[in-house]
Write an enzyme that holds these catalytic residues in place. Structure first.
Site, PDB file in Angstrom:
ATOM      1  N   GLU A 119      -2.960  -0.213 -10.539  1.00 44.68           N
ATOM      2  CA  GLU A 119      -1.981   0.980  -9.484  1.00 44.68           C
ATOM      3  C   GLU A 119      -3.141   2.251  -9.009  1.00 44.68           C
ATOM      4  O   GLU A 119      -3.207   2.968  -9.274  1.00 44.68           O
ATOM      5  CB  GLU A 119      -1.382   1.825 -11.188  1.00 44.68           C
ATOM      6  CG  GLU A 119      -0.968   1.258 -11.841  1.00 44.68           C
ATOM      7  CD  GLU A 119       0.659   0.443 -11.153  1.00 44.68           C
ATOM      8  OE1 GLU A 119       1.103   0.914 -10.259  1.00 44.68           O
ATOM      9  OE2 GLU A 119       1.379   0.272 -11.784  1.00 44.68           O
ATOM     10  N   MET A 155       5.754  -3.426  -4.358  1.00 43.33           N
ATOM     11  CA  MET A 155       6.077  -3.521  -5.983  1.00 43.33           C
ATOM     12  C   MET A 155       7.568  -5.282  -6.117  1.00 43.33           C
ATOM     13  O   MET A 155       7.870  -5.762  -5.319  1.00 43.33           O
ATOM     14  CB  MET A 155       7.333  -2.667  -7.077  1.00 43.33           C
ATOM     15  CG  MET A 155       7.179  -0.676  -6.425  1.00 43.33           C
ATOM     16  SD  MET A 155       7.977   0.449  -6.884  1.00 43.33           S
ATOM     17  CE  MET A 155       8.391  -0.069  -8.829  1.00 43.33           C
ATOM     18  N   CYS A 212       5.742  -7.940  -6.236  1.00 38.35           N
ATOM     19  CA  CYS A 212       5.363  -8.824  -6.044  1.00 38.35           C
ATOM     20  C   CYS A 212       4.124  -8.912  -6.364  1.00 38.35           C
ATOM     21  O   CYS A 212       3.486 -10.153  -5.913  1.00 38.35           O
ATOM     22  CB  CYS A 212       4.840  -8.878  -4.355  1.00 38.35           C
ATOM     23  SG  CYS A 212       3.248  -7.582  -4.469  1.00 38.35           S
ATOM     24  N   GLY A 213       4.172  -8.983  -8.243  1.00 41.80           N
ATOM     25  CA  GLY A 213       2.986 -10.029  -8.831  1.00 41.80           C
ATOM     26  C   GLY A 213       1.656  -9.390  -8.310  1.00 41.80           C
ATOM     27  O   GLY A 213       0.494 -10.217  -8.788  1.00 41.80           O
ATOM     28  N   LYS A 214       1.103  -7.854  -8.599  1.00 41.40           N
ATOM     29  CA  LYS A 214       0.225  -7.320  -8.671  1.00 41.40           C
ATOM     30  C   LYS A 214      -0.486  -7.573  -9.442  1.00 41.40           C
ATOM     31  O   LYS A 214      -1.695  -7.956  -9.778  1.00 41.40           O
ATOM     32  CB  LYS A 214       0.258  -5.574  -7.883  1.00 41.40           C
ATOM     33  CG  LYS A 214       0.381  -6.161  -6.459  1.00 41.40           C
ATOM     34  CD  LYS A 214       0.895  -4.245  -5.727  1.00 41.40           C
ATOM     35  CE  LYS A 214       1.307  -3.463  -6.909  1.00 41.40           C
ATOM     36  NZ  LYS A 214       3.004  -4.255  -6.142  1.00 41.40           N
TER      37      LYS A 214
END
Length: 216
Positions: free
Chosen positions: A87, A11, A13-15
């Site tokens: 997600e 979580m 980390c810029g996904k």
């Protein structure tokens, strides 16, 4: 050659930011895509980034056939050049199989974004299936940091700032939630093992780790 690409990381980390950027870049070149998401922090049918960017998306509900959805869109004269899935860890394994079929049978690139393991360090079924099927797995280069400054590698679920290790695998929450709410925090492996969140660390002075000594 179309690909199924899995972008993974912890979580924070810029996904989702990268997912939005990929969509923007392709849209700017005249390409049209479909964005799927599941249980986004901004609500149903949204893809949102912690930077404040939000776009509309298709909610990939439980039991939804993603391949059939796209075939239906195409049969109605719609155009789809690529697919983005945010997600993706929340998808069922058979929905990941459908993503692979989209790549192979419909010749579309599919970019899936998700975290690999849950708050207990166990693989999400969707992420496991992506690891098994993806043509390419990319670790995001933006490193989330533990409160100690080390690279964060694990996701921790918290209640009142205390780490919990029991409960349902999927509970929607976010980082930096107010006290009393279920939230999440990213930790390095050492502090995840010790269940030491930032709140717990600042509650008292930390003692350095020492090796056990046997007195003669």
């Amino acid at each position: 050659m179309s690909e199924l690409v899995f972008f993974s990381g912890t979580m924070d980390c810029g996904k989702s930011t990268l997912a939005l950027q990929i969509g923007h870049n392709r849209s700017a070149r005249g390409l049209q895509g479909v964005i799927f998401t599941r249980d986004d922090r901004a609500g149903e049918g949204k893809l949102s980034s912690r930077l404040g960017l939000v776009t509309e998306a298709v909610e990939a509900t439980e039991g939804m056939d993603l391949y059939a959805y796209l075939v239906d869109q195409l049969s109605k004269g719609g155009r789809v050049d690529y697919v983005i899935v945010d997600e993706a860890q929340f998808l069922a394994p058979d929905q990941i199989d459908q993503l692979a079929r989209i790549v192979d049978d419909l010749d579309m690139d599919v970019f899936a974004f998700g975290i690999t393991t849950d708050f207990r360090t166990k693989l999400f079924p969707g992420s496991q299936r992506l690891i098994e099927l993806a043509d390419r797995i990319e670790q995001l280069q933006v490193e989330a940091l533990c409160w100690c400054g080390a690279r964060a590698t694990h996701n921790a679920r918290t209640i009142d700032g205390a780490m919990v290790v029991e409960g349902a695998q999927v509970v929607v929450g976010d980082v930096n939630r107010p006290a009393g709410e279920i939230g999440y925090e990213v930790l390095c492996r050492r502090h995840h093992r010790k269940r030491m969140t930032s709140s717990a660390a600042h509650a008292g002075a930390l003692s350095p780790d020492v090796l056990p000594v046997n007195h003669v």
